[in-house]
Design a protein around this motif. Structure first.
Motif, short mmCIF file in Angstrom:
data_model
loop_
_atom_site.label_atom_id
_atom_site.label_comp_id
_atom_site.label_asym_id
_atom_site.label_seq_id
_atom_site.Cartn_x
_atom_site.Cartn_y
_atom_site.Cartn_z
N PRO A 336 125.70 127.00 79.90
CA PRO A 336 126.00 126.05 78.83
C PRO A 336 125.59 126.66 77.49
CG PRO A 336 124.00 125.41 79.99
CD PRO A 336 124.48 126.66 80.65
N VAL A 337 126.51 126.65 76.53
CA VAL A 337 126.24 127.32 75.25
C VAL A 337 125.03 126.70 74.54
CG1 VAL A 337 127.21 127.77 72.96
CG2 VAL A 337 128.62 128.07 74.98
N ASP A 338 124.89 125.38 74.63
CA ASP A 338 123.78 124.73 73.91
C ASP A 338 122.45 124.81 74.66
OD1 ASP A 338 124.04 122.95 75.97
OD2 ASP A 338 124.60 121.23 74.75
N ARG A 339 122.46 125.49 75.82
CA ARG A 339 121.25 125.66 76.65
C ARG A 339 120.70 124.32 77.15
NH1 ARG A 339 121.13 130.87 78.60
NH2 ARG A 339 121.85 132.23 76.97
N MET A 340 121.57 123.34 77.22
CA MET A 340 121.28 122.05 77.86
C MET A 340 120.01 121.36 77.35
SD MET A 340 123.06 120.50 80.13
CE MET A 340 123.91 121.63 81.23
N PRO A 341 120.00 121.00 76.05
CA PRO A 341 118.82 120.26 75.58
C PRO A 341 118.71 118.91 76.27
CG PRO A 341 120.52 120.33 73.87
CD PRO A 341 121.00 121.19 75.00
N ALA A 342 117.50 118.56 76.69
CA ALA A 342 117.29 117.28 77.37
C ALA A 342 115.95 116.72 76.93
CB ALA A 342 117.31 117.50 78.89
N LYS A 343 115.90 115.37 76.93
CA LYS A 343 114.65 114.69 76.56
C LYS A 343 113.97 114.24 77.85
CE LYS A 343 115.07 112.78 72.17
NZ LYS A 343 115.83 111.83 71.44
N PHE A 344 112.78 114.75 78.09
CA PHE A 344 112.06 114.41 79.32
C PHE A 344 110.96 113.39 79.00
CE2 PHE A 344 113.93 118.48 80.28
CZ PHE A 344 114.24 118.40 81.63
N THR A 345 110.83 112.41 79.88
CA THR A 345 109.73 111.44 79.76
C THR A 345 108.96 111.47 81.08
OG1 THR A 345 111.26 110.07 78.53
CG2 THR A 345 109.18 109.06 79.18
N VAL A 346 107.65 111.62 80.97
CA VAL A 346 106.83 111.63 82.19
C VAL A 346 106.79 110.22 82.76
CG1 VAL A 346 104.52 112.06 83.13
CG2 VAL A 346 105.42 113.52 81.30
#
Ligand code: HEM
Length: 357
Positions: A336-346
């Motif tokens: 994936p070109v955007d390097r798959m940004p994701a928001k993680f919540t514990v």
């Protein structure tokens, strides 16, 4: 490439992470540990060779990977000797990797050639490494051939699994029903086994199925290998004379509706039999024949463990939503070109206890 690996538990939740870069670091640390005995924990040092500088090693590997793809799709091998920008980049990358690898390779060869010398200073991790074992088993190996093997294995073992994990992460985020089913299975497994164990892995077929379904749809190695007909043959009524080079697309094959009904849909269940265990559905994403991927089982194990840990401890959403899955590129492997940004919540229960090491 900025990678916050191993700091998630100390970081306020939620945290935004380029998941693909995180997976690259994880898979590279795993493969370098197995191959070269470099500890996965970056805070532990080793005396057998230079430290693993992820960004530099990854940069060099990317240059070599792209050349593998070009050679696989027709570039002549001798073109690396032309005075072009890409040749210069190739040689720089190659020399960097050789410098990184040579001390450990030379040591492994010395250990093979002088088995009676006192090697007690050498770390157990290095003694157990594939490098030492391969060198000891095969007297024909010398520095040059071990460098070539090491580069091939490290390249094969990093991006392939890392990018596939990014796509799995995305599909899980976009298919909440599948995510919830996976979470129920993972939580139940934790209740039974207290974590990931050899026994619990047997109950995680659904997580493996998620990974296999990801490989079917985003077959990251598609187009990077070719076959050569050893005899005259026929494929789909088309005569193929001996010696013909055949390029094939595992992405297209994975969408064959006669084998994978509703091929555009993400359905992990297709990989499971009625008993919930793996079925025998054809999987071509690791190639075929005598050159079928050497790291297939490692990749599936690694991915099962990583996805299980993420599902157990985190919720996440994609920063760019589905568009992360549309904007793809290929180096040796598709990413994936955007390097798959994701928001993680514990997860709430884990805030005090989470340990992603
Ligand atoms: C999801 C992860 C992976 C995918 C999709 C993948 C895919 C592939 C494919 C398509 C091939 C070519 C097979 C052929 O030419 O028929 C291959 C070969 C290979 N892979 Fe993987 N691979 C993965 C993980 C790994 C890992 C973790 C390793 C590390 C040990 C690895 C090492 C290799 C090697 C050494 C070859 C060359 C085998 C040969 O030429 O005999 N791969 N892989």
């Amino acid at each position: 490439m900025k990678v916050p690996l191993l700091t998630i538990k100390e970081t306020p939740s939620p945290i935004e992470v380029k998941a693909d870069s995180l997976f690259v670091e994880l898979t590279m640390r795993v493969i370098c540990c197995l191959l070269f005995g470099i500890p996965v924990d970056k805070n532990r040092s080793t005396s057998e060779g230079p430290p693993l500088e992820i960004e530099k090693v990854y940069q060099a590997m990317s240059v070599l990977s792209y050349r593998f793809l070009r050679v696989a799709t027709g570039e002549k091998i001798w073109m690396k000797y032309l005075p072009t920008k890409s040749s210069r980049e190739y040689w720089e990358a190659r020399h960097y990797l050789e410098k990184f690898l040579t001390p450990r390779i030379d040591l492994a060869l010395q250990m093979r050639d002088k088995p009676n010398k006192d090697w007690s200073e050498i770390s157990p991790l290095f003694k157990q490494s594939m490098l030492v074992k391969i060198a000891a088993k095969e007297p024909k190996y010398d520095r040059a051939s071990l460098i070539a093997e090491s580069i091939e294995l490290s390249i094969g073992g990093t991006d392939s699994t890392a990018h596939s994990l990014s796509f799995a992460l995305a599909e899980l985020s976009l298919n909440q029903n599948i995510f919830q089913k996976a979470r129920t299975i993972v939580d139940r497994s934790w209740e039974t086994y207290g974590g990931i164990t050899l026994e619990s892995l047997k109950d995680l077929s659904y997580i493996r199925a998620i990974f296999k379904e990801t490989l079917r749809i985003y077959s990251v190695g598609s187009g990077s290998s070719s076959l050569q007909a050893e005899r005259d043959t026929t494929i789909a009524d088309q005569p193929i004379p001996r010696g013909t080079k055949i390029f094939w697309s595992t992405i297209a094959a994975g969408r064959d509706p006669s084998i994978y009904p509703n091929p555009e849909e993400f359905i992990p269940e297709r990989w499971l039999g009625d008993d919930g265990k793996n079925n025998q559905l054809l999987m071509i994403d690791f190639g075929s024949g005598s050159h079928r991927c050497l790291g297939e089982h490692l990749a599936i194990l690694e991915a099962t463990v990583m996805l299980t840990m993420l599902i157990r401890y985190f919720d996440w959403e994609l920063v760019n939503g589905r568009s992360s899955l549309k904007n793809l590129q290929q180096n040796l492997f598709i990413y994936p070109v955007d390097r798959m940004p994701a928001k993680f919540t514990v997860r709430e229960f884990a805030k005090q206890t989470v340990n992603v090491k």
